[in-house]
Motif scaffolding. Structure first.
Motif: not given
Length: 191
Positions: A34-60
């Motif tokens: 239910p929490r899955q996002i697209t790469i495009q959404k991931g890029l949007e979130i990462a661009a907003t928060v990069r360098d303020r918090v670690e970004i962890v990619g979660v995969f099955k």
């Protein structure tokens, strides 16, 4: 201080609220959930928060990690399944508590993320995490009400929360995130 990851971030609003709460990292889920996002959404979130918090990619599993990592440049990668990873960032390998002492479950250089509920939001017997000399991250069923107990039992490198700080699956609650971080920091004070 205990590393704190809020997993399953699905919007820039939730990412900003997590940062304001004081987390160390956010998890972006690219596995069916239910929490899955697209790469495009991931890029949007990462661009907003990069360098303020670690970004962890979660995969099955390990099959899609490299391509998505190239696009998003994660600070860490978390994988829930077997398979070698060839990424130049720290790896969290999600395992069940009974797999902790099994050779080969977690490769050299990887950190174990112990999740007794395999993503179902249920706690496990935290004493299992005490028996290993390796640094671990505790996940599964954590809330502001029980995270202090988990930290005192395991003394982990970090904690990972998702459903325990949500209003509904995939939507984080800012107040629950603040209470969770405050509970972790209280436990850090008595470690």
């Amino acid at each position: 201080m205990t590393w704190i990851k809020v997993c399953g971030i699905t919007s820039t609003t939730d990412a900003e609220a997590a940062i304001e709460a004081g987390v160390s990292a956010i998890g972006l889920v690219f596995a069916t959930s239910p929490r899955q996002i697209t790469i495009q959404k991931g890029l949007e979130i990462a661009a907003t928060v990069r360098d303020r918090v670690e970004i962890v990619g979660v995969f099955k599993d390990a099959t899609q990690v490299e391509a998505v990592h190239r696009a998003l440049r994660f600070d860490r990668v978390q994988v829930h399944g077997a398979g070698p990873l060839r990424v130049a960032v720290p790896v969290l390998r999600a395992i069940r508590p009974d797999e902790l002492e099994r050779d080969g479950t977690v490769s050299e250089g990887e950190m174990a993320l112990i999740d007794g509920s395999e993503g179902r939001g249920q706690t496990f017997d935290w004493t299992a995490g005490r028996s290993t000399p390796r640094q671990v991250v505790v996940a599964g069923g954590l809330t502001a009400e029980n995270v202090g107990e988990a930290i005192l039992a395991v003394r982990p490198f970090g904690v990972d929360v998702s459903s325990g700080v949500e209003s509904v699956p995939g939507r984080k609650d800012p107040e629950k995130m603040r209470r969770f971080v405050a509970a972790v920091r209280r436990a850090d004070g008595v470690r």
